[in-house]
Design an enzyme around this catalytic site. Structure first.
Site, PDB file in Angstrom:
ATOM      1  N   GLU A  83     -11.861   3.835   6.608  1.00  0.00           N
ATOM      2  CA  GLU A  83     -10.868   4.828   7.019  1.00  0.00           C
ATOM      3  C   GLU A  83     -11.599   6.044   7.589  1.00  0.00           C
ATOM      4  OE1 GLU A  83      -6.928   7.009   5.071  1.00  0.00           O
ATOM      5  OE2 GLU A  83      -8.411   6.085   3.754  1.00  0.00           O
ATOM      6  N   ASP A  88       2.204   3.942   2.717  1.00  0.00           N
ATOM      7  CA  ASP A  88       1.145   4.831   2.221  1.00  0.00           C
ATOM      8  C   ASP A  88       1.730   5.934   1.343  1.00  0.00           C
ATOM      9  OD1 ASP A  88      -1.489   5.464   1.773  1.00  0.00           O
ATOM     10  OD2 ASP A  88      -1.780   6.520   3.654  1.00  0.00           O
ATOM     11  N   ASP A  89       2.136   7.065   1.931  1.00  0.00           N
ATOM     12  CA  ASP A  89       2.694   8.201   1.179  1.00  0.00           C
ATOM     13  C   ASP A  89       4.047   8.574   1.786  1.00  0.00           C
ATOM     14  OD1 ASP A  89       0.263   8.924  -0.528  1.00  0.00           O
ATOM     15  OD2 ASP A  89      -0.586   9.094   1.488  1.00  0.00           O
ATOM     16  N   HIS A  94       0.877  -1.186   0.000  1.00  0.00           N
ATOM     17  CA  HIS A  94       0.000   0.000   0.000  1.00  0.00           C
ATOM     18  C   HIS A  94       0.907   1.226   0.000  1.00  0.00           C
ATOM     19  CE1 HIS A  94      -4.035   1.919   0.898  1.00  0.00           C
ATOM     20  NE2 HIS A  94      -3.175   2.938   0.955  1.00  0.00           N
ATOM     21  N   HIS A 139       1.439   4.819  -2.325  1.00  0.00           N
ATOM     22  CA  HIS A 139       0.964   5.696  -3.399  1.00  0.00           C
ATOM     23  C   HIS A 139       2.152   6.287  -4.153  1.00  0.00           C
ATOM     24  CE1 HIS A 139      -3.406   6.056  -2.336  1.00  0.00           C
ATOM     25  NE2 HIS A 139      -2.929   5.568  -1.192  1.00  0.00           N
ATOM     26  N   GLY A 183     -10.275   8.320  -2.089  1.00  0.00           N
ATOM     27  CA  GLY A 183     -10.898   9.641  -2.073  1.00  0.00           C
ATOM     28  C   GLY A 183     -11.954   9.755  -0.992  1.00  0.00           C
ATOM     29  N   HIS A 223      -9.862   1.314  -0.692  1.00  0.00           N
ATOM     30  CA  HIS A 223      -9.765   2.118   0.531  1.00  0.00           C
ATOM     31  C   HIS A 223     -11.137   2.108   1.202  1.00  0.00           C
ATOM     32  CE1 HIS A 223      -6.080   3.752  -1.238  1.00  0.00           C
ATOM     33  NE2 HIS A 223      -5.847   4.436  -0.126  1.00  0.00           N
ATOM     34  N   ASP A 231       1.997   8.596  -6.401  1.00  0.00           N
ATOM     35  CA  ASP A 231       1.839  10.049  -6.458  1.00  0.00           C
ATOM     36  C   ASP A 231       1.890  10.685  -5.071  1.00  0.00           C
ATOM     37  OD1 ASP A 231      -0.576   8.792  -5.905  1.00  0.00           O
ATOM     38  OD2 ASP A 231      -1.569   9.490  -7.718  1.00  0.00           O
TER      39      ASP A 231
END
Length: 333
Positions: free
Chosen positions: A200, A278-279, A12, A14, A170, A197, A16
């Site tokens: 959450e 994640d990010d 998981h 991202h 989103g 997702h 971007d």
């Protein structure tokens, strides 16, 4: 806390959400884009979490800077390539990189189809150069609505051989999964895996929806699953994985603290939960931090951390022969 005899995965992550601060600075200069700072040290607080206090609004603002500088398809290819390089530097053997082509395209109105093509090319080049096994997961950004997501899906399907799975991310509360049943039917018809997702921002009902209506094999975050004992039983019995992201969930105020994160409960209940970033560029962490700092702070024992590492490979969107080959490659060193 990482078992070096086992493959290290991040399923998981991202693409971007993992754009280097230096790359943001470089692209800003290349395309004459006004940035909030002009040096790496002064830019970093604007694009990376530097405070211990959770702040979702600030987190999202930092996330957006990465895509604001994607002013060409070559820029998209570059950040995809660098994502694989970062994975190699982190010691990952296998990584699944997810991306929303519409999100990456929107600031500079790039062709969404072209973004998909550029990302696939960058990742393939990175895998060749850095000897990392990477797969791509396309994201539908539900916040843009059903019609826009269909366009995004069409761009992904045009390059279906380069995509392994479909995700939905989103505004979980404003755009429930049920709106996207047709989109995910098309994804399954294309032979893709499904991860969503869910749980959450919304409650357990969002996770049920992802499983029953979208065909989710894995759930991104899924922290609210612990509120429904029947759901916990179902996840364990049907081997539906939870992609846990410890530090991220605290930084976005999804959970109040690492000590209150449900990952330990998932593992104790026999749910296939894994450790992921994640990010990472925005969060200022890497997978090593999640294993050696975040997981112990979340109350995981050494054996539970090892189990989460095993679960990462179990849940990977790979065939059994591919998993066996990965295990063998790691064993050989």
């Amino acid at each position: 806390m990482i078992d070096s005899s086992l493959p290290l995965t991040d399923i998981h992550r991202h693409l971007d959400g993992n754009i280097r601060a230096q790359t943001i600075l470089d692209l800003g200069r290349e395309f004459n884009i006004a940035l909030p700072a002009t040096t790496l040290d002064t830019l970093r607080p604007h694009v990376q979490v530097t405070s211990l206090e959770p702040d979702l609004v600030s987190f999202l603002a930092k996330l957006d800077w990465g895509v604001k500088v994607l002013a060409s398809l070559e820029a998209c290819r570059r950040v995809a390539y660098e994502n694989v390089e970062d994975a190699a530097r982190n010691g990952l053997h296998y990584v699944e990189l997810r991306f929303s082509p519409r999100y990456m395209a929107m600031t500079h109105r790039l062709p969404v189809d072209g973004v998909v093509e550029a990302v696939i090319a960058g990742v393939q080049e990175g895998c060749r150069d850095f000897q990392v096994d990477a797969r791509l997961i396309g994201i539908l950004s539900r916040t843009f609505g059903e019609a826009a997501c269909q366009e995004e899906l069409a761009a992904l399907l045009a390059h279906r051989e380069g995509i392994t799975a479909l995700d939905l991310a989103g505004d979980e509360l404003g755009f429930p999964g049920t709106l996207f049943r047709n989109h995910f039917n098309q994804a399954r018809d294309a032979g893709w895996h499904i991860t969503v997702h869910a749980g959450e921002a919304a409650g357990p009902e969002s996770i049920w929806q992802a499983i029953r209506e979208l065909g989710a094999e894995r759930i991104g975050h899924g922290v609210k699953a612990v509120e429904d004992p029947a759901l916990m039983d179902y996840l364990a019995e049907h081997r539906i994985g939870i992609e846990s992201c410890l530090t991220s969930n605290v930084q976005t105020s999804t959970v109040a603290s690492l000590a209150q994160h449900p990952l330990k409960q998932f593992l104790e209940h026999g749910v296939l939960a894994s450790l992921n970033t994640d990010d990472p560029a925005v969060q200022g962490v890497d997978i090593i931090h999640e294993y050696t700092v975040a997981a112990p702070a979340a109350g995981l024992s050494r054996e539970q951390i090892r189990q989460a590492q095993i679960n990462g490979l179990t849940l990977a969107f790979l065939g059994e022969q591919e998993k066996a080959a990965l295990i063998q490659r790691v064993a050989k060193g």
